[in-house]
Design a protein around this motif. Structure first.
Motif, PDB file in Angstrom:
ATOM      1  N   ALA A   1      91.771 -38.053  35.944  1.00  0.00           N
ATOM      2  CA  ALA A   1      90.677 -37.533  35.127  1.00  0.00           C
ATOM      3  C   ALA A   1      90.784 -36.026  35.007  1.00  0.00           C
ATOM      4  CB  ALA A   1      89.334 -37.912  35.739  1.00  0.00           C
ATOM      5  N   VAL A   2      90.392 -35.525  33.851  1.00  0.00           N
ATOM      6  CA  VAL A   2      90.345 -34.085  33.589  1.00  0.00           C
ATOM      7  C   VAL A   2      88.922 -33.733  33.183  1.00  0.00           C
ATOM      8  CG1 VAL A   2      91.198 -32.187  32.175  1.00  0.00           C
ATOM      9  CG2 VAL A   2      92.750 -34.029  32.866  1.00  0.00           C
ATOM     10  N   ARG A   3      88.348 -32.770  33.867  1.00  0.00           N
ATOM     11  CA  ARG A   3      86.980 -32.369  33.564  1.00  0.00           C
ATOM     12  C   ARG A   3      86.910 -31.506  32.313  1.00  0.00           C
ATOM     13  NH1 ARG A   3      84.958 -29.939  39.171  1.00  0.00           N
ATOM     14  NH2 ARG A   3      83.901 -28.562  37.678  1.00  0.00           N
ATOM     15  N   LEU A   4      85.814 -31.642  31.601  1.00  0.00           N
ATOM     16  CA  LEU A   4      85.602 -30.837  30.397  1.00  0.00           C
ATOM     17  C   LEU A   4      85.538 -29.349  30.732  1.00  0.00           C
ATOM     18  CD1 LEU A   4      82.962 -33.043  28.555  1.00  0.00           C
ATOM     19  CD2 LEU A   4      85.199 -32.394  27.645  1.00  0.00           C
ATOM     20  N   ASP A   5      84.943 -29.016  31.887  1.00  0.00           N
ATOM     21  CA  ASP A   5      84.727 -27.608  32.229  1.00  0.00           C
ATOM     22  C   ASP A   5      85.858 -27.025  33.072  1.00  0.00           C
ATOM     23  OD1 ASP A   5      82.384 -28.022  35.043  1.00  0.00           O
ATOM     24  OD2 ASP A   5      84.242 -29.049  34.497  1.00  0.00           O
ATOM     25  N   ASP A   6      86.900 -27.826  33.333  1.00  0.00           N
ATOM     26  CA  ASP A   6      88.031 -27.338  34.135  1.00  0.00           C
ATOM     27  C   ASP A   6      89.300 -28.052  33.694  1.00  0.00           C
ATOM     28  OD1 ASP A   6      88.725 -27.094  37.736  1.00  0.00           O
ATOM     29  OD2 ASP A   6      89.526 -26.025  36.001  1.00  0.00           O
ATOM     30  N   PRO A   7      89.718 -27.848  32.471  1.00  0.00           N
ATOM     31  CA  PRO A   7      90.826 -28.629  31.902  1.00  0.00           C
ATOM     32  C   PRO A   7      92.181 -28.377  32.543  1.00  0.00           C
ATOM     33  CG  PRO A   7      90.191 -26.847  30.423  1.00  0.00           C
ATOM     34  CD  PRO A   7      89.166 -26.886  31.513  1.00  0.00           C
ATOM     35  N   GLY A   8      92.283 -27.370  33.407  1.00  0.00           N
ATOM     36  CA  GLY A   8      93.571 -27.094  34.025  1.00  0.00           C
ATOM     37  C   GLY A   8      93.871 -27.924  35.254  1.00  0.00           C
ATOM     38  N   VAL A   9      92.917 -28.748  35.671  1.00  0.00           N
ATOM     39  CA  VAL A   9      93.087 -29.537  36.896  1.00  0.00           C
ATOM     40  C   VAL A   9      92.993 -31.018  36.579  1.00  0.00           C
ATOM     41  CG1 VAL A   9      92.160 -30.033  39.189  1.00  0.00           C
ATOM     42  CG2 VAL A   9      92.115 -27.683  38.291  1.00  0.00           C
ATOM     43  N   THR A  10      93.924 -31.782  37.106  1.00  0.00           N
ATOM     44  CA  THR A  10      93.880 -33.234  36.979  1.00  0.00           C
ATOM     45  C   THR A  10      93.550 -33.839  38.334  1.00  0.00           C
ATOM     46  OG1 THR A  10      95.529 -33.233  35.207  1.00  0.00           O
ATOM     47  CG2 THR A  10      95.161 -35.305  36.362  1.00  0.00           C
ATOM     48  N   TYR A  11      92.555 -34.696  38.349  1.00  0.00           N
ATOM     49  CA  TYR A  11      92.156 -35.381  39.571  1.00  0.00           C
ATOM     50  C   TYR A  11      92.798 -36.763  39.586  1.00  0.00           C
ATOM     51  CZ  TYR A  11      88.731 -31.667  39.918  1.00  0.00           C
ATOM     52  OH  TYR A  11      88.131 -30.435  40.005  1.00  0.00           O
ATOM     53  N   TRP A  12      93.192 -37.207  40.796  1.00  0.00           N
ATOM     54  CA  TRP A  12      93.899 -38.483  40.938  1.00  0.00           C
ATOM     55  C   TRP A  12      93.225 -39.365  41.971  1.00  0.00           C
ATOM     56  CZ3 TRP A  12      98.058 -39.782  37.924  1.00  0.00           C
ATOM     57  CH2 TRP A  12      98.662 -38.731  37.205  1.00  0.00           C
ATOM     58  N   GLY A  13      93.273 -40.659  41.713  1.00  0.00           N
ATOM     59  CA  GLY A  13      92.891 -41.617  42.730  1.00  0.00           C
ATOM     60  C   GLY A  13      94.056 -41.849  43.676  1.00  0.00           C
ATOM     61  N   LYS A  14      93.813 -42.653  44.710  1.00  0.00           N
ATOM     62  CA  LYS A  14      94.857 -42.898  45.712  1.00  0.00           C
ATOM     63  C   LYS A  14      95.840 -43.966  45.270  1.00  0.00           C
ATOM     64  CE  LYS A  14      92.172 -41.356  49.698  1.00  0.00           C
ATOM     65  NZ  LYS A  14      91.636 -41.709  51.037  1.00  0.00           N
ATOM     66  N   GLY A  15      95.473 -44.715  44.256  1.00  0.00           N
ATOM     67  CA  GLY A  15      96.373 -45.739  43.729  1.00  0.00           C
ATOM     68  C   GLY A  15      96.073 -47.114  44.263  1.00  0.00           C
ATOM     69  N   ILE A  16      96.480 -48.094  43.485  1.00  0.00           N
ATOM     70  CA  ILE A  16      96.304 -49.484  43.894  1.00  0.00           C
ATOM     71  C   ILE A  16      97.531 -50.278  43.451  1.00  0.00           C
ATOM     72  CG2 ILE A  16      95.081 -50.205  41.788  1.00  0.00           C
ATOM     73  CD1 ILE A  16      93.240 -51.825  43.751  1.00  0.00           C
ATOM     74  N   LEU A  17      97.991 -51.149  44.327  1.00  0.00           N
ATOM     75  CA  LEU A  17      99.213 -51.895  44.059  1.00  0.00           C
ATOM     76  C   LEU A  17      98.922 -53.145  43.230  1.00  0.00           C
ATOM     77  CD1 LEU A  17     102.269 -52.359  44.563  1.00  0.00           C
ATOM     78  CD2 LEU A  17     101.613 -53.558  46.668  1.00  0.00           C
ATOM     79  N   VAL A  18      99.722 -53.316  42.191  1.00  0.00           N
ATOM     80  CA  VAL A  18      99.726 -54.550  41.411  1.00  0.00           C
ATOM     81  C   VAL A  18     101.121 -55.145  41.515  1.00  0.00           C
ATOM     82  CG1 VAL A  18      99.478 -55.591  39.134  1.00  0.00           C
ATOM     83  CG2 VAL A  18      97.965 -53.715  39.827  1.00  0.00           C
ATOM     84  N   THR A  19     101.197 -56.354  42.034  1.00  0.00           N
ATOM     85  CA  THR A  19     102.478 -57.041  42.184  1.00  0.00           C
ATOM     86  C   THR A  19     102.470 -58.272  41.296  1.00  0.00           C
ATOM     87  OG1 THR A  19     102.667 -56.306  44.481  1.00  0.00           O
ATOM     88  CG2 THR A  19     104.084 -58.115  43.788  1.00  0.00           C
ATOM     89  N   VAL A  20     103.439 -58.345  40.409  1.00  0.00           N
ATOM     90  CA  VAL A  20     103.521 -59.464  39.479  1.00  0.00           C
ATOM     91  C   VAL A  20     104.662 -60.377  39.917  1.00  0.00           C
ATOM     92  CG1 VAL A  20     103.729 -60.171  37.075  1.00  0.00           C
ATOM     93  CG2 VAL A  20     102.695 -57.961  37.640  1.00  0.00           C
ATOM     94  N   SER A  21     104.323 -61.587  40.255  1.00  0.00           N
ATOM     95  CA  SER A  21     105.333 -62.551  40.701  1.00  0.00           C
ATOM     96  C   SER A  21     105.827 -63.377  39.514  1.00  0.00           C
ATOM     97  CB  SER A  21     104.753 -63.462  41.770  1.00  0.00           C
ATOM     98  OG  SER A  21     103.694 -64.226  41.244  1.00  0.00           O
ATOM     99  N   SER A  22     107.097 -63.677  39.537  1.00  0.00           N
ATOM    100  CA  SER A  22     107.680 -64.456  38.424  1.00  0.00           C
ATOM    101  C   SER A  22     107.636 -65.945  38.705  1.00  0.00           C
ATOM    102  CB  SER A  22     109.111 -64.007  38.176  1.00  0.00           C
ATOM    103  OG  SER A  22     109.870 -64.156  39.356  1.00  0.00           O
TER     104      SER A  22
END
Length: 117
Positions: free
Chosen positions: A96-117
């Protein structure tokens, strides 16, 4: 801005999970939100973005299969993934990028998606 992803896990090929990204502050104050992913042994790649005017962009490999959306009343962004393929296996991160601080991108920690065939 703190971001928390949810909705990942093990999915069969062809499945249709939905990822959610909950923000710690009002998403009315956020301009661009996005989903990126990193597959094992590969670089991080941008999957989709949604802007404050609801315009969206997708990488070619997910066009027609993934849909990004945001609900500012719930401070949440979503990624609906359809027709999943094994090559969609990755850790998915929201940003996410804030409207009042466009020079910084915030990140979540991530979540794994595993697709089995």
């Amino acid at each position: 801005v703190q971001l928390v992803e949810s909705g990942g896990g093990l999915v069969q090929a062809g499945g249709s999970p939905r990822l959610s990204c909950s923000a710690s502050r009002s998403t009315f104050s956020i301009s661009t939100m996005g989903w990126s992913r990193q597959a094992p042994g590969k670089q991080l790649e941008l999957v989709a973005t949604i802007h404050s005017d609801s315009n969206t962009d997708y990488r070619d490999s997910v066009k027609g299969r993934f849909t990004i959306s945001r609900d500012n009343t719930k401070n949440t962004m979503y990624l609906q993934m359809n027709s999943l393929k094994p090559e969609d296996t990755a850790v998915y991160y929201c940003s996410a990028v804030r409207l009042d601080d466009p020079g910084v991108t915030y990140w979540g920690k991530g979540i794994l998606v595993t697709v089995s065939s």
